[in-house]
Design a protein around this motif. Structure first.
Motif, PDB file in Angstrom:
ATOM      1  N   GLY A 321      38.004 -34.760  81.296  1.00 23.33           N
ATOM      2  CA  GLY A 321      38.946 -35.569  82.053  1.00 23.33           C
ATOM      3  C   GLY A 321      38.472 -35.918  83.452  1.00 23.33           C
ATOM      4  N   LEU A 322      37.445 -35.259  83.951  1.00 22.54           N
ATOM      5  CA  LEU A 322      36.907 -35.593  85.260  1.00 22.54           C
ATOM      6  C   LEU A 322      36.083 -36.870  85.224  1.00 22.54           C
ATOM      7  CD1 LEU A 322      35.862 -32.026  86.479  1.00 22.54           C
ATOM      8  CD2 LEU A 322      37.882 -33.352  87.157  1.00 22.54           C
ATOM      9  N   GLY A 323      35.754 -37.327  83.997  1.00 20.81           N
ATOM     10  CA  GLY A 323      35.151 -38.643  83.837  1.00 20.81           C
ATOM     11  C   GLY A 323      33.645 -38.725  83.957  1.00 20.81           C
ATOM     12  N   HIS A 324      32.957 -37.602  83.819  1.00 19.10           N
ATOM     13  CA  HIS A 324      31.501 -37.633  83.949  1.00 19.10           C
ATOM     14  C   HIS A 324      30.826 -37.689  82.575  1.00 19.10           C
ATOM     15  CE1 HIS A 324      31.661 -36.968  88.222  1.00 19.10           C
ATOM     16  NE2 HIS A 324      32.455 -35.928  88.056  1.00 19.10           N
ATOM     17  N   GLY A 325      29.568 -38.111  82.593  1.00 15.41           N
ATOM     18  CA  GLY A 325      28.798 -38.158  81.368  1.00 15.41           C
ATOM     19  C   GLY A 325      27.360 -37.776  81.613  1.00 15.41           C
ATOM     20  N   ALA A 326      26.583 -37.732  80.552  1.00 14.72           N
ATOM     21  CA  ALA A 326      25.168 -37.388  80.648  1.00 14.72           C
ATOM     22  C   ALA A 326      24.464 -38.366  81.577  1.00 14.72           C
ATOM     23  CB  ALA A 326      24.532 -37.397  79.268  1.00 14.72           C
ATOM     24  N   GLY A 327      23.611 -37.820  82.437  1.00 12.95           N
ATOM     25  CA  GLY A 327      22.866 -38.641  83.375  1.00 12.95           C
ATOM     26  C   GLY A 327      23.466 -38.713  84.759  1.00 12.95           C
ATOM     27  N   ASP A 328      24.698 -38.227  84.920  1.00 12.79           N
ATOM     28  CA  ASP A 328      25.350 -38.316  86.227  1.00 12.79           C
ATOM     29  C   ASP A 328      24.689 -37.410  87.261  1.00 12.79           C
ATOM     30  OD1 ASP A 328      27.091 -40.148  85.204  1.00 12.79           O
ATOM     31  OD2 ASP A 328      28.889 -38.888  85.345  1.00 12.79           O
ATOM     32  N   PHE A 329      24.214 -36.245  86.833  1.00  8.59           N
ATOM     33  CA  PHE A 329      23.593 -35.276  87.743  1.00  8.59           C
ATOM     34  C   PHE A 329      22.293 -34.801  87.101  1.00  8.59           C
ATOM     35  CE2 PHE A 329      28.216 -35.120  88.154  1.00  8.59           C
ATOM     36  CZ  PHE A 329      28.338 -35.582  89.464  1.00  8.59           C
TER      37      PHE A 329
END
Length: 369
Positions: A321-329
């Protein structure tokens, strides 16, 4: 079998003292807070070079109460990292605030200060760096940014009992420092436990209220609080262990130094603490490709290696639910895919360290062939 951690070896060393301390609490019937917890708080505050310590029932509770005591609540944002145990993120959400992640530095594996200012918004109220594996985050630039933007700094020192940054102890640099005494920690209880340290008396007083149902005196509830009190037995156990924490820390650092020597010519990624820091090696992690296959082969060979942590928080299903996906960090994600934790505890013998490294080198040579 060489275990990742050997709590039985530690218990054998201090068994008579531990058993006597526990029996004293049972005979006194001071099972919740009480004199043993008070004594531990005083000793641990001094150990951390802090004016105040408030013991609670877990490291997660410590983070939660530190955030609440600092006035963090709904609509606020707290800058932290995804390379951590989920409790860091969970505590922010418990307070009603939103975690805002930044990536970690590829050398220290802790919060990258260069990324903080871009993450600050009008809703940002705090920065929550994580001292990963026993190495403190780069606190001077973090504190400079925080003071310039009038932000609270809460150190997640759950893995960093006795760690130092430029001669200052973990927990003593930020406004509040939070510790876990989960049994496997460098200073571990015989069950759950945690603590908050601070140099600010108003924060210490608020934490005292919040951990004990908001009571100023019995049945006089002045704020809405929680049942986050430390058990008397855990205070007694931790009090005994305070006599040994420094010798155990030096032993851990010696084990880590032996790993460093044996792996000096290895292509594996290894911890590289800055010269100004005292790493206390809650975890000794190396980085390597084909990590999962290596872990399986180490277990088959009798080496109890592990992983801290295989999936970063921002990619956990529970926090989608925080809205992140692979590649963000990307740095965090790369480290999570390569980290392998080697056995480390004060009682680990040099011959066992050599066996771990020898087994690891044989496996990596086979994989490379």
């Amino acid at each position: 079998m060489i275990p990742l951690l050997d709590l039985k070896a530690q218990y054998r060393q201090i068994r008579s003292e531990i058993d006597a301390a526990i029996m004293r609490v049972i005979e006194s019937t001071q099972f919740v807070l009480g004199p043993d917890v008070d004594a531990f708080e005083n000793r641990f505050a001094a150990y951390c070079s802090a004016a105040h310590c408030r013991a609670v029932n877990s490291g997660t509770s410590a983070l939660h109460l530190a955030l609440l005591a600092a006035g963090i609540g709904p609509g606020d944002e707290v800058i932290t990292v995804s390379m951590t145990f989920v409790a860091t993120t969970a505590a922010i959400l418990y307070s009603g605030a939103r975690p805002v992640f930044v990536d970690v530095d590829p050398v220290t594996w802790t919060m990258d200060p260069a990324l903080i200012e871009a993450a600050i918004t009008p809703r940002t109220k705090a920065i929550l760096p994580v001292h990963l594996h026993g190495l403190m985050a780069d606190m001077d630039p973090i504190m400079e940014i925080a003071r310039r933007h009038r932000l609270v700094v809460i150190e997640d020192a759950a893995q960093a009992h006795g760690a130092e940054y430029k001669g200052r102890r973990a927990g003593s640099i930020g406004d509040l420092g939070c510790f876990s005494f989960y049994p496997g920690k460098n200073l571990g209880a015989y069950g759950e436990g945690g603590a908050i340290v601070t140099n600010q008396p108003d924060l210490a007083r608020r934490i005292s209220l919040l951990r004990d149902w908001g009571q100023e005196s019995k049945y006089n509830h002045v704020v809405a609080g929680f049942n986050y009190r430390m058990d008397g037995i855990q205070g007694a156990v931790l009090n005994v262990k305070m006599d040994y924490i420094e010798s155990w820390t030096q032993a851990r650092r010696s084990v880590a130094a032996h790993y460093d020597r044996l792996l000096a010519q290895s292509p594996l990624m290894r911890p590289r603490p800055p010269s100004h820091s005292r790493h206390v090696y809650h975890v000794y992690a190396v980085g390597l490709p084909r990590r999962d296959e290596t872990l399986k082969m180490l277990h088959e060979a009798g080496v109890g290696a592990g992983i801290h942590y295989p999936v970063p928080v921002h990619l956990q299903k529970a926090y989608a639910g925080l809205g992140h996906g692979a590649g963000d960090f990307p740095v965090t994600e790369a480290l999570a895919g390569e980290f392998l934790s080697l056995p480390i505890y004060p009682e680990l013998e040099p011959a066992q360290v050599a066996e771990v490294v020898g087994t690891l080198e044989k496996i990596t040579l086979v994989e490379a062939a």
